[in-house]
Design a protein around this motif. Structure first.
Motif, PDB file in Angstrom:
ATOM      1  N   SER B 464       8.341 -10.973 -11.943  1.00 56.27           N
ATOM      2  CA  SER B 464       7.770  -9.684 -11.577  1.00 56.27           C
ATOM      3  C   SER B 464       6.350  -9.554 -12.121  1.00 56.27           C
ATOM      4  O   SER B 464       5.430  -9.131 -11.416  1.00 56.27           O
ATOM      5  CB  SER B 464       8.664  -8.578 -12.139  1.00 56.27           C
ATOM      6  N   GLY B 465       6.168  -9.962 -13.371  1.00 55.03           N
ATOM      7  CA  GLY B 465       4.842  -9.883 -13.983  1.00 55.03           C
ATOM      8  C   GLY B 465       3.833 -10.748 -13.268  1.00 55.03           C
ATOM      9  O   GLY B 465       2.681 -10.341 -13.044  1.00 55.03           O
ATOM     10  N   ALA B 466       4.252 -11.953 -12.879  1.00 61.20           N
ATOM     11  CA  ALA B 466       3.335 -12.872 -12.206  1.00 61.20           C
ATOM     12  C   ALA B 466       2.862 -12.265 -10.885  1.00 61.20           C
ATOM     13  O   ALA B 466       1.666 -12.302 -10.558  1.00 61.20           O
ATOM     14  CB  ALA B 466       4.027 -14.204 -11.964  1.00 61.20           C
ATOM     15  N   ILE B 467       3.792 -11.675 -10.142  1.00 63.72           N
ATOM     16  CA  ILE B 467       3.402 -11.068  -8.870  1.00 63.72           C
ATOM     17  C   ILE B 467       2.523  -9.856  -9.122  1.00 63.72           C
ATOM     18  O   ILE B 467       1.557  -9.597  -8.400  1.00 63.72           O
ATOM     19  CB  ILE B 467       4.649 -10.690  -8.044  1.00 63.72           C
ATOM     20  N   PHE B 468       2.849  -9.114 -10.193  1.00 59.26           N
ATOM     21  CA  PHE B 468       2.041  -7.946 -10.561  1.00 59.26           C
ATOM     22  C   PHE B 468       0.585  -8.353 -10.803  1.00 59.26           C
ATOM     23  O   PHE B 468      -0.348  -7.699 -10.323  1.00 59.26           O
ATOM     24  CB  PHE B 468       2.648  -7.314 -11.809  1.00 59.26           C
ATOM     25  N   ALA B 469       0.417  -9.476 -11.536  1.00 59.13           N
ATOM     26  CA  ALA B 469      -0.945  -9.946 -11.826  1.00 59.13           C
ATOM     27  C   ALA B 469      -1.671 -10.271 -10.530  1.00 59.13           C
ATOM     28  O   ALA B 469      -2.842  -9.917 -10.343  1.00 59.13           O
ATOM     29  CB  ALA B 469      -0.898 -11.171 -12.732  1.00 59.13           C
ATOM     30  N   ALA B 470      -0.959 -10.941  -9.600  1.00 56.68           N
ATOM     31  CA  ALA B 470      -1.599 -11.307  -8.335  1.00 56.68           C
ATOM     32  C   ALA B 470      -1.886 -10.066  -7.504  1.00 56.68           C
ATOM     33  O   ALA B 470      -2.889  -9.991  -6.797  1.00 56.68           O
ATOM     34  CB  ALA B 470      -0.689 -12.252  -7.562  1.00 56.68           C
ATOM     35  N   LYS B 471      -1.018  -9.067  -7.635  1.00 56.99           N
ATOM     36  CA  LYS B 471      -1.179  -7.844  -6.846  1.00 56.99           C
ATOM     37  C   LYS B 471      -2.437  -7.099  -7.269  1.00 56.99           C
ATOM     38  O   LYS B 471      -3.233  -6.673  -6.433  1.00 56.99           O
ATOM     39  CB  LYS B 471       0.065  -6.975  -7.042  1.00 56.99           C
TER      40      LYS B 471
END
Lengths: 353, 565
Positions: B464-471
């Protein structure tokens, strides 16, 4: 024999041993290097010590609230940090109006006593209210349940006070009579620190006498020992629990004033960090143990004011003071791992811990 | 007992009226009423702030007419007494506010608040009378419905609830209907005029009637229809189920096209919260380990993504991988951190575990924020220009395209969590949750099982965090405070601990609603706190409880059921 010994060591113990050894190694090397470099004079170290004791006595006062409640209900009163905030934040308005009228300067002692009274009263009211709403209906519930309501209560209080008083940092008025400091040789202690240490010591003495020598205190100890048996002996357990909450909350309110005259800043979120620190102090001293909380508070205060410089400066960590909270939290983890009963605590059985 | 009830009912009624009054005044003083006043429920007539006040009066009148042992007339009277006392408290507060300047202490005791509370009537004594009359009438209606007409109670209250919900969500409805101009024009009478919020009066009445009619119909004929559906052959039931799932899938696939960029962005945040909720649900819901530092894994996932896809902070880890190359590492780092946190806390239970994990979360945040690690993670400035995921040359950087990445991640997590639930490990987790010592005695390896729970939970958090960073394409340590952990915890508790549909419902309610209702966002944590307390006091199993928990909380019914079957 040897085989049996090997069998008893398991993976967890090995891992814990390694973590502990690494941390101790780091601390020893860091301290050694810092001392060898000698960047700090004796006077500076003594300043750290005095600051640590003053800070620690505030922690100790808050820690007593955690310890009293834990002793009786075996639960962590998560909302205690907000009880601390409530008193300090509410007394701010009295402090400001007294500063405006000049009363704070002309009659400092009475004015500060009034502040104490307001803060302790507010905190007590909030503490009792939280007990009534969030904890009492759940006395027989599984342990996770009151813990979650406690977290909920903590957030409700924080954001209620944010809504009531606003979200800015508010500066407590400075008291001119408390400016300046005393010096004996290398020891330098500010008047504020004297006030903090003396009033904390006085309150703790008062609490100790109350718990040891009054009828209510005796009843509290009985309830802490065994609720059901205490009830059979004719003790009104609910009333004693309310009094315990009130007592802890009043101390937190007093700590709030001491915190405010030391740091001269209040905010709705101010309770969070001192709250966790005080909890750490309570665990450090042995939770449920009153002298333990006092000792743990002082110890944590010292550790936190000396620790960052002593352990980290020698390792060339930039701005080690930023990491003081990390040191306090790591301390909590280490104590829980290696001596969960704390410095003075009885050995907790596994079900209690 | 009977004696006591009949003599003291009025005292109880006054008491709950006083409490209601205090709560209403508090809602005003913390600024809730004023900021909710900005949103209309019925366009130009009734605002959300006034509704909140009415709801407080209704709620307390309702609960004070609850005692079923008393005769109906007494119940209604007690409800009315409560309502009148609540209004009297508000009047007293208004008198106090007129005499003393409360604003020097309470920042929200503004003229606007007084204006709302006096119903914008200039003549004060007239306003006070109006307040008391309204309080009396509303509480009379509420307690009458409650006490005298049990059959209509559900119909009327659900009618009002749906009207309220529709009015609150009308932005969402309007936006998602824009691609269909035909429907919009047909429904235009329902909402206020252009530029106005809230339903029109006609719309509110029609919606209320439709909902009430539907529920009335269900109460009359629902049982028969359900029986008919039960009687369908197995094959038909299965087709029906597949069709339903298919429709849901189709809807999820085309949703960003309907919703547009703003709503898609909200959906994406909800998706990330659901992903975290699924992870924390494994740790807290399945294994019963209360983790308050869950945000640490989210932060680690985000920062790993940040470091690996950019040039890092000042020190160059000049790797500049793509999103897909960095993603597994973000998850692996989070899993390792989960195990590293897990090992020391294996022996610690309950309250202590909560505090330690909370400390762990703070340590991670302070470390990312410190000057010490600034060369690697950028200190308080964080890391910027993080790569967006690409598929076959298409850069998924808009909310509408990133949606599919999050949807896919949610599905993977949902699948994993679902399959784990009843697996050998899942059963071991539940055994630990119920009783650690018994579980160990049954031969469950506590070390491995607990570590697996932490690791799996951490993996979802890291993802979730990784996608958050990309978002966001940036990460700051300030995004990873305790508050995120509490949000996720509240989400799974409201949904029901251990329940997968519960996580989704909780995510939609607690992550979605505050994003849509901007007035709520300021009071988000206050409302979450109240929700946590209320849920624990009244409905500890959550809104969509897990089957096992439901059985525990309704043991009696099951026993009689088992005896009958």
């Amino acid at each position: 024999m040897r085989q049996r010994f090997l069998n008893r060591i398991n993976f967890t113990d090995i891992a814990l041993g390694i973590i502990g050894a690494a941390l101790v190694g780091l601390i020893v090397i860091g301290s050694f290097k810092t001392l060898a470099e000698g960047n700090y004079t004796t006077r500076q170290w003594l300043d750290f010590v005095v600051f640590g004791i003053a800070q620690g006595s505030i922690y100790a006062l808050i820690a007593l609230g955690y310890t009293l409640v834990y002793g009786i209900l075996r639960m962590i009163n998560f909302a205690h940090s907000e009880v601390f905030m409530a008193g300090s934040f509410t007394a701010y308005f009295a402090a400001v109006s007294m500063a405006k009228s000049g009363f704070l300067e002309s009659n400092t002692i009475i004015a500060v006593l009034i502040l104490f009274a307001i803060a302790m009263f507010t905190s007590t009211a909030i503490g009792v209210l939280v007990e009534r709403v969030a904890y009492r209906p759940l006395r027989r519930a599984p342990r996770l349940v009151p813990l979650i309501t406690a977290i909920g209560a903590s957030f409700v209080l924080q954001y209620t006070f944010k809504g009531l008083y606003g979200d800015q940092f508010k500066a407590y008025p400075e008291i001119d009579t408390l400016k300046g400091s005393y010096t004996w040789g290398d020891i330098n202690i500010t008047k504020v620190q004297v006030v903090v240490i003396l009033s904390a010591a006085f309150l703790m003495l008062l609490l100790y006498l109350y718990v040891q020598f009054t009828k209510t205190g005796k009843a509290m100890r009985a309830v802490a020992e065994d609720k059901d048996v205490a009830a059979l002996m004719g003790i009104d357990v609910d009333a004693i629990i309310v009094r315990t909450f009130a007592l802890g909350a009043a101390l937190a309110g007093a700590a709030g004033i001491l915190y405010a005259i030391t740091f001269r800043q209040v905010n709705f979120f101010m309770g969070f960090i001192p709250g966790i620190k005080a909890f750490t102090a309570a665990v450090l001293g042995g939770i449920g143990n009153i002298p333990g909380a006092m000792l743990g508070g002082i110890f944590l205060g010292l550790f936190e004011s000396i620790g960052p410089i002593l352990f980290l400066d020698g390792l060339n960590v930039p701005a080690p003071y930023q990491l003081k909270d990390v040191i306090a939290f790591s301390m909590l983890v280490l104590v829980l791992l290696f001596r969960p009963s704390g410095i003075l605590g009885e050995r907790l059985s596994r079900t209690k811990a | 007992m009977e004696q006591e009830n009949t003599t003291s009912w009025w005292r109880k009624a006054i008491q709950s009226g006083v409490i209601g009054g205090i709560i209403a005044i508090l809602a005003g003083l913390i600024g809730m009423i004023e900021s909710f006043h900005a949103r209309d429920i019925i366009a130009g007539r009734i605002s959300m702030g006034e509704t909140l006040l009415l709801l407080i009066v209704i709620g307390f009148a309702y609960s004070s007419s609850r005692n079923e042992q008393l005769p109906i007339s007494t119940r209604v009277t007690s409800g009315v007494i409560t309502g009148v006392v609540t209004s009297l408290m508000i009047v007293l507060f208004l008198m106090l506010g007129a005499a003393v300047n409360l604003r020097s202490i309470f920042v929200n005791a503004s003229p606007a608040l007084y204006k709302i509370l006096t119903l914008e009537i200039a003549n004060t004594s007239l306003a006070y009378i109006a307040i008391i009359v309204i309080g009396a009438v509303v509480s009379l209606a509420a307690s009458l419905v409650h006490a005298a007409t049990p059959f209509w109670k559900r119909i009327i209250s659900s009618g009002f609830a749906i009207v309220l919900l529709l009015a609150l969500l009308q932005d969402l409805i309007r936006i998602s209907l824009t691609p269909f101009p035909f429907i919009t024009s047909v429904l235009s009478w329902m909402f206020g005029r252009r530029g106005q919020e809230g339903l029109s009066i006609l719309g509110a009445i029609v919606v209320f009637l439709i909902v009430a009619g539907a529920i009335y119909n269900d109460a009359k004929n629902g049982a028969a229809r359900r029986a008919r559906r039960e009687a369908l052959p197995e094959a038909a039931k299965r087709t029906r189920r597949w069709v339903n799932w298919g429709l849901l899938g189709l809807f999820l696939l085309i949703w960003p096209q309907i919703a547009g960029p703003v709503l898609s962005d909200v959906t994406n945040s909800v998706g990330l919260y659901i992903l975290m909720g699924l992870g924390l649900n494994i740790v807290v819901g399945y294994a019963g380990l209360l983790d308050l530092g869950y945000v640490a894994f989210y932060a680690l996932g985000a920062f790993t993504m940040g470091v690996l896809t950019t040039t890092g902070g000042e020190i160059f880890f000049d790797v500049r991988w793509t999103f897909w190359e960095a993603l597994p590492f973000a998850v692996i780092v989070a899993v390792l951190a989960g195990i590293m946190l897990g090992i020391p806390v294996l022996k610690i239970r309950g309250d202590y575990l909560a505090i330690i994990t909370l400390g762990f979360g703070e340590i991670i945040r302070i470390m990312f924020l410190s000057d010490f690690l600034k060369p690697y993670f950028g200190g308080s400035f964080g890391i910027v220009s993080i790569a967006s995921p690409t598929i076959g040359g298409i850069v998924l950087d808009s909310p509408q395209t990133l949606y599919y990445v999050i949807l896919a991640a949610c599905f993977v997590a949902l699948f994993v969590a679902h399959r784990l639930r009843d697996s050998r490990i899942g059963r071991a987790w539940k055994a630990i949750r119920e009783d650690e010592d018994v579980a160990q005695a049954m031969g469950i390896n506590l070390t491995a099982t607990k570590l697996l729970a932490f690791a799996t939970g951490a993996a979802f958090g890291g993802l979730s965090g990784a996608i958050f960073a990309a978002k966001l394409s940036t990460v700051y340590p300030h995004s990873f405070t305790l508050i995120t952990s509490i949000n996720v915890l509240a989400l799974i508790i409201v949904g029901g601990m251990g329940s997968l549909p519960g996580v989704i419902v909780g995510g939609l309610l607690l992550a979605g609603l505050p994003e849509l209702l901007r007035e709520f966002s300021e009071y988000r944590l206050l409302i979450f706190g109240i929700l946590l307390i209320v849920m624990m006091l009244n409905k500890p199993e959550g809104f969509v409880p897990e089957a096992v928990h439901k059985r525990e909380f309704h043991e009696d019914e099951n026993l009689s059921h088992a005896a009958g079957g």
